[in-house]
Design a protein around this motif. Structure first.
Motif, PDB file in Angstrom:
ATOM      1  N   ALA A 126       7.840 -44.429  30.643  1.00 15.60           N
ATOM      2  CA  ALA A 126       8.545 -44.728  29.610  1.00 15.60           C
ATOM      3  C   ALA A 126       9.878 -45.626  29.736  1.00 15.60           C
ATOM      4  CB  ALA A 126       8.803 -43.869  28.637  1.00 15.60           C
ATOM      5  N   VAL A 127      10.678 -45.172  30.622  1.00 14.85           N
ATOM      6  CA  VAL A 127      11.967 -46.111  30.946  1.00 14.85           C
ATOM      7  C   VAL A 127      11.654 -47.426  31.465  1.00 14.85           C
ATOM      8  CG1 VAL A 127      14.034 -45.995  32.369  1.00 14.85           C
ATOM      9  CG2 VAL A 127      13.338 -43.905  31.077  1.00 14.85           C
ATOM     10  N   ARG A 128      10.619 -47.365  32.567  1.00 15.36           N
ATOM     11  CA  ARG A 128      10.090 -48.511  33.210  1.00 15.36           C
ATOM     12  C   ARG A 128       9.482 -49.468  32.308  1.00 15.36           C
ATOM     13  NH1 ARG A 128      12.402 -45.802  35.352  1.00 15.36           N
ATOM     14  NH2 ARG A 128      12.701 -45.574  37.763  1.00 15.36           N
ATOM     15  N   ASN A 129       8.626 -48.993  31.188  1.00 17.73           N
ATOM     16  CA  ASN A 129       8.152 -49.817  30.148  1.00 17.73           C
ATOM     17  C   ASN A 129       9.169 -50.464  29.383  1.00 17.73           C
ATOM     18  OD1 ASN A 129       5.617 -49.382  31.361  1.00 17.73           O
ATOM     19  ND2 ASN A 129       4.911 -47.886  29.794  1.00 17.73           N
ATOM     20  N   ALA A 130      10.179 -49.745  28.947  1.00 15.44           N
ATOM     21  CA  ALA A 130      11.086 -50.072  28.048  1.00 15.44           C
ATOM     22  C   ALA A 130      12.013 -51.263  28.859  1.00 15.44           C
ATOM     23  CB  ALA A 130      12.016 -48.811  27.681  1.00 15.44           C
ATOM     24  N   ARG A 131      12.212 -51.091  30.094  1.00 10.78           N
ATOM     25  CA  ARG A 131      12.936 -52.039  30.848  1.00 10.78           C
ATOM     26  C   ARG A 131      12.173 -53.366  30.695  1.00 10.78           C
ATOM     27  NH1 ARG A 131      11.174 -55.596  35.173  1.00 10.78           N
ATOM     28  NH2 ARG A 131      12.960 -55.730  36.819  1.00 10.78           N
ATOM     29  N   ASP A 132      10.650 -53.287  30.830  1.00 12.74           N
ATOM     30  CA  ASP A 132       9.920 -54.446  30.774  1.00 12.74           C
ATOM     31  C   ASP A 132       9.829 -55.096  29.308  1.00 12.74           C
ATOM     32  OD1 ASP A 132       9.230 -54.784  33.341  1.00 12.74           O
ATOM     33  OD2 ASP A 132       7.449 -53.467  33.150  1.00 12.74           O
ATOM     34  N   LEU A 133      10.026 -54.254  28.300  1.00 11.81           N
ATOM     35  CA  LEU A 133       9.485 -54.758  26.998  1.00 11.81           C
ATOM     36  C   LEU A 133      10.806 -54.948  26.161  1.00 11.81           C
ATOM     37  CD1 LEU A 133       6.744 -52.115  25.939  1.00 11.81           C
ATOM     38  CD2 LEU A 133       6.409 -54.550  26.255  1.00 11.81           C
ATOM     39  N   TYR A 134      11.752 -54.319  26.413  1.00  8.05           N
ATOM     40  CA  TYR A 134      13.190 -54.509  25.593  1.00  8.05           C
ATOM     41  C   TYR A 134      14.428 -54.937  26.414  1.00  8.05           C
ATOM     42  CZ  TYR A 134      10.251 -52.239  22.154  1.00  8.05           C
ATOM     43  OH  TYR A 134       9.270 -51.778  21.177  1.00  8.05           O
ATOM     44  N   THR A 135      14.372 -55.236  27.587  1.00  8.43           N
ATOM     45  CA  THR A 135      15.631 -55.705  28.396  1.00  8.43           C
ATOM     46  C   THR A 135      15.299 -57.038  29.109  1.00  8.43           C
ATOM     47  OG1 THR A 135      15.235 -54.590  30.224  1.00  8.43           O
ATOM     48  CG2 THR A 135      16.602 -53.566  28.355  1.00  8.43           C
ATOM     49  N   ARG A 136      14.202 -57.495  28.744  1.00  9.77           N
ATOM     50  CA  ARG A 136      13.819 -58.763  29.636  1.00  9.77           C
ATOM     51  C   ARG A 136      14.505 -60.169  29.478  1.00  9.77           C
ATOM     52  NH1 ARG A 136       8.901 -61.720  28.107  1.00  9.77           N
ATOM     53  NH2 ARG A 136       8.257 -61.829  30.416  1.00  9.77           N
ATOM     54  N   ARG A 137      15.102 -60.034  28.440  1.00 12.93           N
ATOM     55  CA  ARG A 137      16.084 -61.212  28.113  1.00 12.93           C
ATOM     56  C   ARG A 137      17.535 -61.036  28.108  1.00 12.93           C
ATOM     57  NH1 ARG A 137      11.747 -61.911  24.444  1.00 12.93           N
ATOM     58  NH2 ARG A 137      10.363 -63.513  25.159  1.00 12.93           N
ATOM     59  N   ASN A 138      17.921 -59.824  29.313  1.00 13.09           N
ATOM     60  CA  ASN A 138      19.357 -59.760  29.383  1.00 13.09           C
ATOM     61  C   ASN A 138      19.797 -58.849  28.156  1.00 13.09           C
ATOM     62  OD1 ASN A 138      21.285 -59.736  31.251  1.00 13.09           O
ATOM     63  ND2 ASN A 138      22.043 -61.632  30.588  1.00 13.09           N
ATOM     64  N   GLU A 139      19.136 -58.205  27.308  1.00 11.64           N
ATOM     65  CA  GLU A 139      19.659 -57.386  26.301  1.00 11.64           C
ATOM     66  C   GLU A 139      20.304 -56.277  26.539  1.00 11.64           C
ATOM     67  OE1 GLU A 139      16.427 -58.305  26.565  1.00 11.64           O
ATOM     68  OE2 GLU A 139      15.712 -59.187  24.829  1.00 11.64           O
ATOM     69  N   GLY A 140      20.496 -55.650  27.814  1.00 11.70           N
ATOM     70  CA  GLY A 140      20.822 -54.415  27.960  1.00 11.70           C
ATOM     71  C   GLY A 140      21.483 -54.068  29.151  1.00 11.70           C
ATOM     72  N   VAL A 141      22.096 -52.884  29.141  1.00 11.19           N
ATOM     73  CA  VAL A 141      22.807 -52.115  30.324  1.00 11.19           C
ATOM     74  C   VAL A 141      22.421 -50.644  30.564  1.00 11.19           C
ATOM     75  CG1 VAL A 141      24.886 -53.990  30.394  1.00 11.19           C
ATOM     76  CG2 VAL A 141      24.942 -51.681  29.302  1.00 11.19           C
ATOM     77  N   SER A 142      21.964 -50.119  29.533  1.00 13.88           N
ATOM     78  CA  SER A 142      21.411 -48.826  29.731  1.00 13.88           C
ATOM     79  C   SER A 142      20.283 -48.598  28.427  1.00 13.88           C
ATOM     80  CB  SER A 142      22.636 -48.198  29.165  1.00 13.88           C
ATOM     81  OG  SER A 142      22.251 -46.750  28.993  1.00 13.88           O
ATOM     82  N   LEU A 143      19.363 -47.682  28.842  1.00 16.83           N
ATOM     83  CA  LEU A 143      18.171 -47.370  28.026  1.00 16.83           C
ATOM     84  C   LEU A 143      18.141 -46.006  28.016  1.00 16.83           C
ATOM     85  CD1 LEU A 143      15.378 -49.464  29.915  1.00 16.83           C
ATOM     86  CD2 LEU A 143      15.997 -49.561  27.298  1.00 16.83           C
ATOM     87  N   TRP A 144      17.677 -45.346  26.788  1.00 20.87           N
ATOM     88  CA  TRP A 144      17.457 -43.987  26.656  1.00 20.87           C
ATOM     89  C   TRP A 144      16.063 -44.097  25.972  1.00 20.87           C
ATOM     90  CZ3 TRP A 144      21.819 -42.182  22.893  1.00 20.87           C
ATOM     91  CH2 TRP A 144      23.081 -42.107  23.917  1.00 20.87           C
ATOM     92  N   VAL A 145      15.085 -43.121  26.125  1.00 22.20           N
ATOM     93  CA  VAL A 145      13.850 -43.018  25.582  1.00 22.20           C
ATOM     94  C   VAL A 145      13.742 -41.448  25.131  1.00 22.20           C
ATOM     95  CG1 VAL A 145      12.644 -44.789  27.047  1.00 22.20           C
ATOM     96  CG2 VAL A 145      12.852 -42.517  28.035  1.00 22.20           C
ATOM     97  N   VAL A 146      12.950 -41.307  24.022  1.00 20.05           N
ATOM     98  CA  VAL A 146      12.719 -40.125  23.602  1.00 20.05           C
ATOM     99  C   VAL A 146      11.538 -40.079  23.083  1.00 20.05           C
ATOM    100  CG1 VAL A 146      14.018 -40.373  21.596  1.00 20.05           C
ATOM    101  CG2 VAL A 146      13.810 -38.221  22.195  1.00 20.05           C
ATOM    102  N   ARG A 147      10.748 -39.003  23.197  1.00 23.65           N
ATOM    103  CA  ARG A 147       9.355 -38.985  22.574  1.00 23.65           C
ATOM    104  C   ARG A 147       9.427 -38.987  21.169  1.00 23.65           C
ATOM    105  NH1 ARG A 147       5.140 -35.990  25.393  1.00 23.65           N
ATOM    106  NH2 ARG A 147       4.056 -35.656  23.516  1.00 23.65           N
ATOM    107  N   SER A 148       8.568 -39.668  20.310  1.00 26.79           N
ATOM    108  CA  SER A 148       8.749 -39.737  19.080  1.00 26.79           C
ATOM    109  C   SER A 148       8.574 -38.549  18.380  1.00 26.79           C
ATOM    110  CB  SER A 148       7.607 -40.744  18.523  1.00 26.79           C
ATOM    111  OG  SER A 148       7.792 -42.030  19.177  1.00 26.79           O
ATOM    112  N   THR A 149       7.702 -37.609  18.727  1.00 26.35           N
ATOM    113  CA  THR A 149       7.500 -36.392  17.980  1.00 26.35           C
ATOM    114  C   THR A 149       8.906 -35.532  18.115  1.00 26.35           C
ATOM    115  OG1 THR A 149       6.520 -35.602  19.981  1.00 26.35           O
ATOM    116  CG2 THR A 149       5.099 -36.209  18.404  1.00 26.35           C
TER     117      THR A 149
END
Lengths: 120, 291
Positions: free
Chosen positions: A60-83
């Motif tokens: 999920a962290v790897r996918n988040a890196r690809d989907l949400y930070t590919r335009r230099n948007e971030g320096v840190s990511l958190w993921v949490v199960r939606s449930t």
């Protein structure tokens, strides 16, 4: 009644309706949903960016890196199960969020500076 | 700031908290070496051998990028579709940089080299032209190449040729991620279900013969002491790291003999012709067209 869980519907749908006959190959229905939080810079908070599917937390962290930070948007990511997220109930909006309206005495600007208090 | 027109002073009260110019929705391109910068720079390869070496590196990346981009819209998941697309674009970026640099020795652009060379002019490895197969095959090919490129670029960062060193330094950060991506999937598929482990073993058996070519020294490398990395010197560490990953994935190194491949000399399998036909058709049908 007072709370709802994100992604609960799809989870229930899955557990209540097991597929008939042969097992289907895993699709996104088999990968849980994760909520993604991105921190754009040091000193700022993580902000909810969206959600994604992943088989486990690490992916999920790897996918988040690809989907949400590919335009230099971030320096840190958190993921949490939606449930795992408990939300307020949209139907309870009045009870939850209407009542503070008009209570201006809850704001500092409501009060006059007291003459006798120094350094305020 | 539009605030100045109304006479408001800028608010500096939050300047001490982190990056004051940042916002929660900041989007900036950032700074990194781009193929366009290389095309514009004055430095050309010192001689023909350096250019031909850059061509080797660029051709591997280009054909791998072309193969991987075929997964777009065909990934097993939307998220994986994007991951493979990202890796393909990274590789395409490396290819553009290396081809832009190589072309300066011959007065050619990256497009001249990518679109107007014939099959026998391509110096890419046989491994990168192998079909995508199923997801396991793409992952095994990706693992072999990512391990190889990671070690190669780690060493090329110290190349006597400054441009090759700079391109490698940028590529290394990206290949680092490609390696992790391939490793994570190898672990999951190897230790996943009976079916996923079976497919990984099949993919390893199928692609292993093409790995020997990765470590084949060519006469070109003799001319490039200090500039190029002698491929044979990468073998021991590659074997060691691969064995470690396969061990943890409950997979084994296959016992199949090496295939004879001479991709570096322009001898290719039947696959490359089809790849090039698809990749080059538009540029050849409409030469000089921009879009």
């Amino acid at each position: 009644m007072s709370s709802a869980v994100i992604g609960q519907d799809s989870q229930n749908h899955q557990s209540n309706q097991p597929s008939q006959g042969a097992q289907k190959p895993p699709t996104s229905a088999g990968w849980p949903l994760w909520e993604v939080f991105v921190r754009s810079s040091r000193g700022l908070s993580h902000v909810h960016a969206g959600s994604l599917h992943a088989p486990d937390a690490e992916m999920a962290v790897r996918n988040a890196r690809d989907l949400y930070t590919r335009r230099n948007e971030g320096v840190s990511l958190w993921v949490v199960r939606s449930t795992d997220i408990t939300t307020s109930d949209p139907d309870a909006k009045d009870m939850m969020f209407e009542s503070p309206q008009g209570k201006d005495y809850r704001h500092a600007t409501y009060y006059k500076e007291s003459e006798g208090v120094k350094h305020l | 700031m539009s605030g100045t027109s109304t006479g408001q002073l800028p608010d500096h009260s939050l300047d001490s908290f982190g990056d004051a110019a940042a916002s929660a929705t900041r989007v900036t391109p950032g700074n990194a070496l781009r193929p366009e910068d290389i095309a514009l720079q004055q430095t050309a390869p010192a001689d023909d051998a350096v250019a031909r070496y850059a061509l080797h590196l660029g051709d591997d990346a280009l054909i791998l990028a072309q193969r991987l981009s075929h997964w777009i819209s065909r990934g097993p998941e939307l998220e994986e579709d994007v991951a493979l697309g990202n890796i393909a674009l990274d590789q395409l970026g490396h290819a553009r940089s290396f081809l832009s640099y190589a072309g300066k020795a011959w007065g050619q652009t990256e497009d001249d080299l990518a679109y107007f060379r014939e099959e026998e002019d391509f110096t890419s490895l046989h491994l990168v032209e192998q079909p995508n197969g199923d997801f396991a095959e793409t992952m095994v090919r990706g693992l072999f190449m990512a391990l190889y490129q990671h070690q190669l670029y780690t060493r090329l960062v110290h190349s006597a040729d400054e441009t090759i060193a700079a391109i490698s330094a940028k590529a290394l950060k990206e290949v680092d991620y490609h390696l992790e991506h391939a490793e994570l999937w190898t672990l999951r598929l190897g230790r996943g279900t009976e079916e996923s482990a079976h497919r990984m073993r099949r993919a390893l058996d199928k692609l292993w013969p093409y790995t020997a070519e990765l470590f084949q020294d060519e006469p070109l490398h003799d001319e490039l002491e200090g500039v190029a990395v002698r491929p044979s010197t990468l073998r021991a560490e590659w074997d060691e790291q691969l064995l470690d990953i396969l061990d943890r994935s409950e997979l084994a190194v296959p016992e199949v003999p090496a295939a004879l491949c001479w991709g570096r000399r322009g001898e290719h399998s039947e696959h490359l012709g089809y790849i090039l036909a698809e990749m080059q058709v538009l540029a050849r049908k409409h030469p000089g067209a921009t879009w």
